[in-house]
Write an enzyme that holds these catalytic residues in place. Sequence first.
Site, PDB file in Angstrom:
ATOM      1  N   VAL A  60     -22.010  -3.232  12.526  1.00 35.53           N
ATOM      2  CA  VAL A  60     -22.975  -3.518  11.317  1.00 35.53           C
ATOM      3  C   VAL A  60     -22.073  -4.017  10.201  1.00 35.53           C
ATOM      4  O   VAL A  60     -20.821  -3.452   9.980  1.00 35.53           O
ATOM      5  CB  VAL A  60     -23.869  -2.567  11.067  1.00 35.53           C
ATOM      6  CG1 VAL A  60     -23.070  -1.164  10.646  1.00 35.53           C
ATOM      7  CG2 VAL A  60     -24.670  -2.775  10.059  1.00 35.53           C
TER       8      VAL A  60
ATOM      9  N   PHE B  68     -15.220  -7.498  10.238  1.00 28.89           N
ATOM     10  CA  PHE B  68     -15.622  -6.195   9.900  1.00 28.89           C
ATOM     11  C   PHE B  68     -16.507  -5.577  11.195  1.00 28.89           C
ATOM     12  O   PHE B  68     -16.803  -4.586  11.221  1.00 28.89           O
ATOM     13  CB  PHE B  68     -16.626  -6.136   8.698  1.00 28.89           C
ATOM     14  CG  PHE B  68     -17.644  -7.237   8.405  1.00 28.89           C
ATOM     15  CD1 PHE B  68     -18.803  -7.247   9.138  1.00 28.89           C
ATOM     16  CD2 PHE B  68     -17.263  -8.238   7.488  1.00 28.89           C
ATOM     17  CE1 PHE B  68     -19.557  -8.296   8.903  1.00 28.89           C
ATOM     18  CE2 PHE B  68     -18.069  -9.277   7.641  1.00 28.89           C
ATOM     19  CZ  PHE B  68     -19.331  -9.338   7.959  1.00 28.89           C
TER      20      PHE B  68
ATOM     21  N   CYS C  10     -14.691  -3.141  13.695  1.00 32.14           N
ATOM     22  CA  CYS C  10     -14.150  -2.169  13.193  1.00 32.14           C
ATOM     23  C   CYS C  10     -15.243  -1.095  12.490  1.00 32.14           C
ATOM     24  O   CYS C  10     -15.067   0.106  12.370  1.00 32.14           O
ATOM     25  CB  CYS C  10     -12.878  -2.310  12.216  1.00 32.14           C
ATOM     26  SG  CYS C  10     -13.272  -3.203  10.761  1.00 32.14           S
ATOM     27  N   HIS C  11     -16.470  -1.652  12.180  1.00 32.39           N
ATOM     28  CA  HIS C  11     -17.559  -1.108  11.635  1.00 32.39           C
ATOM     29  C   HIS C  11     -18.876  -1.240  12.523  1.00 32.39           C
ATOM     30  O   HIS C  11     -19.455  -2.269  12.133  1.00 32.39           O
ATOM     31  CB  HIS C  11     -17.461  -1.654  10.162  1.00 32.39           C
ATOM     32  CG  HIS C  11     -18.616  -0.594   9.225  1.00 32.39           C
ATOM     33  ND1 HIS C  11     -19.802  -0.878   9.150  1.00 32.39           N
ATOM     34  CD2 HIS C  11     -18.487   0.412   8.553  1.00 32.39           C
ATOM     35  CE1 HIS C  11     -20.463  -0.265   8.422  1.00 32.39           C
ATOM     36  NE2 HIS C  11     -19.497   0.671   8.117  1.00 32.39           N
ATOM     37  N   PHE C  12     -19.064  -0.658  13.499  1.00 32.85           N
ATOM     38  CA  PHE C  12     -18.496   0.433  14.229  1.00 32.85           C
ATOM     39  C   PHE C  12     -18.160  -0.274  15.517  1.00 32.85           C
ATOM     40  O   PHE C  12     -19.057  -0.878  15.903  1.00 32.85           O
ATOM     41  CB  PHE C  12     -19.395   1.774  14.359  1.00 32.85           C
ATOM     42  CG  PHE C  12     -19.981   2.094  12.801  1.00 32.85           C
ATOM     43  CD1 PHE C  12     -18.759   2.914  11.960  1.00 32.85           C
ATOM     44  CD2 PHE C  12     -20.855   1.782  12.048  1.00 32.85           C
ATOM     45  CE1 PHE C  12     -19.053   3.380  10.859  1.00 32.85           C
ATOM     46  CE2 PHE C  12     -20.929   2.442  10.918  1.00 32.85           C
ATOM     47  CZ  PHE C  12     -20.166   3.172  10.266  1.00 32.85           C
TER      48      PHE C  12
END
Length: 174
Positions: free
Chosen positions: A79, A69, A72-74
Site C-alpha cells: 500500500v 514503496f 517495502c510498505h508492506f
Amino acid sequence: MQAFEQKSSYERAELITCGQGNMFGPGNAQLPVPNMLMLDRISHISQTGGEFGKGEIIAELDITPDLWFFDCHFPGDPVMPGCLGLDAMWQLVGFFLAWKGNAGRGRALGAGEVKFTGQILPTASKVTYHINLKRVIERKLVMGIADGRVAVDGKEIYFAKDLRVGLFTNTDSF
C-alpha cells in the site's frame, strides 16, 4: 538556466527540472526528485481558481506495481504510505508559492486536520491531488494555507485541511 515561464500545466520532465533547482533559480523552491517526487504532472494551476478563489492546483501520479514503496510498505500487503500523499500536497503548495514569483526555499509547516478513508494499492491506475488555496501571504513572511484532497481512480480517499507551507530565504534557524 532559462528564465521561468509561468504556465498553467507542467509535465514530469519540467517537474524534475524544478527538483534539480533549475526552474525558480538558485536558493529558491524546488520539488524533490524521484523517488520522493510524488507527482508525474501538474494538469492545472491557477492563481484565481479553486474553492476559495485564491488559487488551485490539480496534479497526478501514475500508479504502477513497481513503484519503490510497494516493495517495502508492506511485504505481502503493499500500500502507498499515506504520508507520501500528504507530502505531495505540501510539495504542491510550495510549488504554487514559487510559481507566483516568491523567493525562498519551501518548508512544510503543518496541517490542521488529516483524515484517511481509503488506500492506494498497486492495482490502481492514477492518483489525483486537488489543492485549493485558502490564503496566500506574500510579505516578509511568504506562506500558503490550503485544503487538499487525494483521489485514487476517481474516488476520494483522504483530505487535509489547512496545509501550511512557507518559503524562507534563510533556513539556518530550522
